[in-house]
Design a protein around this motif. Structure first.
Motif, PDB file in Angstrom:
ATOM      1  N   LEU A  32     -11.710   0.387  -3.202  1.00 30.14           N
ATOM      2  CA  LEU A  32     -12.737   0.255  -2.184  1.00 30.14           C
ATOM      3  C   LEU A  32     -12.946   1.632  -1.590  1.00 30.14           C
ATOM      4  N   ILE A  34     -14.824   3.766   1.410  1.00 27.93           N
ATOM      5  CA  ILE A  34     -15.623   3.745   2.637  1.00 27.93           C
ATOM      6  C   ILE A  34     -16.291   5.106   2.728  1.00 27.93           C
ATOM      7  N   THR A  35     -17.617   5.092   2.790  1.00 31.09           N
ATOM      8  CA  THR A  35     -18.329   6.359   2.810  1.00 31.09           C
ATOM      9  C   THR A  35     -18.552   6.808   4.247  1.00 31.09           C
ATOM     10  N   ASN A  40     -19.355   0.168   2.363  1.00 32.15           N
ATOM     11  CA  ASN A  40     -18.173  -0.234   1.584  1.00 32.15           C
ATOM     12  C   ASN A  40     -18.586  -0.386   0.140  1.00 32.15           C
ATOM     13  N   SER A  86     -14.860   8.864   2.985  1.00 27.24           N
ATOM     14  CA  SER A  86     -13.849   8.966   4.034  1.00 27.24           C
ATOM     15  C   SER A  86     -12.555   8.297   3.619  1.00 27.24           C
ATOM     16  N   VAL A  87     -12.608   7.095   3.050  1.00 31.71           N
ATOM     17  CA  VAL A  87     -11.366   6.419   2.668  1.00 31.71           C
ATOM     18  C   VAL A  87     -11.491   5.880   1.246  1.00 31.71           C
ATOM     19  N   VAL A  88     -10.421   6.052   0.461  1.00 32.99           N
ATOM     20  CA  VAL A  88     -10.347   5.412  -0.853  1.00 32.99           C
ATOM     21  C   VAL A  88      -9.179   4.445  -0.785  1.00 32.99           C
TER      22      VAL A  88
ATOM     23  N   PHE B 101      -6.090   6.243   0.506  1.00 36.97           N
ATOM     24  CA  PHE B 101      -6.155   7.695   0.542  1.00 36.97           C
ATOM     25  C   PHE B 101      -7.215   8.042   1.578  1.00 36.97           C
ATOM     26  N   ILE B 102      -6.836   8.823   2.568  1.00 37.73           N
ATOM     27  CA  ILE B 102      -7.776   9.172   3.620  1.00 37.73           C
ATOM     28  C   ILE B 102      -8.090  10.648   3.517  1.00 37.73           C
ATOM     29  N   ARG B 103      -9.372  10.967   3.434  1.00 40.26           N
ATOM     30  CA  ARG B 103      -9.780  12.352   3.306  1.00 40.26           C
ATOM     31  C   ARG B 103      -9.512  13.086   4.612  1.00 40.26           C
ATOM     32  N   VAL B 106     -12.040  13.444   7.686  1.00 38.26           N
ATOM     33  CA  VAL B 106     -12.491  12.361   8.562  1.00 38.26           C
ATOM     34  C   VAL B 106     -11.437  11.904   9.549  1.00 38.26           C
TER      35      VAL B 106
END
Lengths: 114, 133
Positions: A32, A34-35, A40, A86-88, B101-103, B106
């Motif tokens: 998933l 999150i941009t 999503n 932002s989140v993978v 995984f958080i970039r 952000v």
């Protein structure tokens, strides 16, 4: 001497291995994303690079709203640019199938504000 | 081969040296570059020591994710395991995600366990960076 030591330290840690994000373990798994604008997107990672650009196969977007249940929009094969991610998250198949998407009401995610 | 140091050859050498030093004498402060590089790795090293601890990462889109710190990289991208969103009713978007995984770009805050922070050590280290390394 101190200067030389710190020079070497910076170079060795910072420049020596510009390793990309540790996403190797997630390749060919359903994830998933999150941009930055709060979307999503679910899909299978086919590839990535050091800038976290991601190739996503079988992707679909999940649109949440407070009025109707979750909508799924099929997208197909996508490349998502890294600066927009932002989140993978690694999607757990069992938990995912246990979700009742038609009854889920939620506010869409906020966009990222720097 | 014997090199005879005549006064002529010596002056040529000195001209070459002054040419090089002019090129290098651009107004740049090496300590500034070094300082920034070191403060980046300061937090990178700091987070590496915190691997395995439970942290809460608050993102710039107001999402707060709690999890065990698995790894961190040079961009301060964070990998969390055993994740759950802090306010799950408001943000059901990540209900089925357990590792993420958080970039780094952000992240707004990383909330640390209170006993995981040696405040004096951190103070000293950052004070040293601020002074110019």
């Amino acid at each position: 001497m101190d200067l030389i030591f710190s020079c070497v330290l910076v170079i060795s840690i910072f420049f020596k291995r510009a390793t990309g994000p540790g996403l190797e373990s997630l390749v060919d798994q359903t994830i998933l994303i999150i941009t930055n604008d709060g979307r999503n997107i679910v899909g299978v990672i086919k590839g990535f690079d050091q800038a976290t650009n991601i190739i996503l196969d079988e992707s679909h977007e999940r649109v949440y709203s407070t009025k109707e249940g979750v909508q799924q929009l099929v997208l197909g094969l996508y490349i998502i640019r890294g600066d927009n991610i932002s989140v993978v998250g690694e999607l757990d198949e069992e938990l995912y199938s246990a979700l009742d998407l038609s009854n889920l009401r939620a506010h869409p995610l906020m966009p990222v504000i720097h | 081969m014997k090199i005879k140091l005549t006064s002529a050859s010596y002056s040529v050498r000195s001209i070459k040296f002054s040419f090089c030093s002019n090129l290098l004498a651009k107004p740049r402060k090496p300590s500034l570059f070094l300082g920034r590089g070191i403060e980046i790795i300061l937090f990178f090293s700091y987070f590496k020591d915190l691997v395995g601890r439970e942290v809460t990462v608050e993102l710039k889109n107001d999402l707060a994710i709690r999890g065990t710190l698995h790894s961190v990289d040079q961009y301060l991208n964070i990998k969390l395991e055993n994740t759950r969103v802090v306010d799950q009713d408001k943000y059901p978007h990540m209900l089925s995600v357990r590792n993420c995984f958080i970039r780094g770009s952000v992240v707004r805050y990383v909330q640390l366990p209170p006993d995981g922070v040696d405040i004096e050590l951190l103070h000293d280290a950052t004070r040293r960076e601020a002074r110019g390394g």
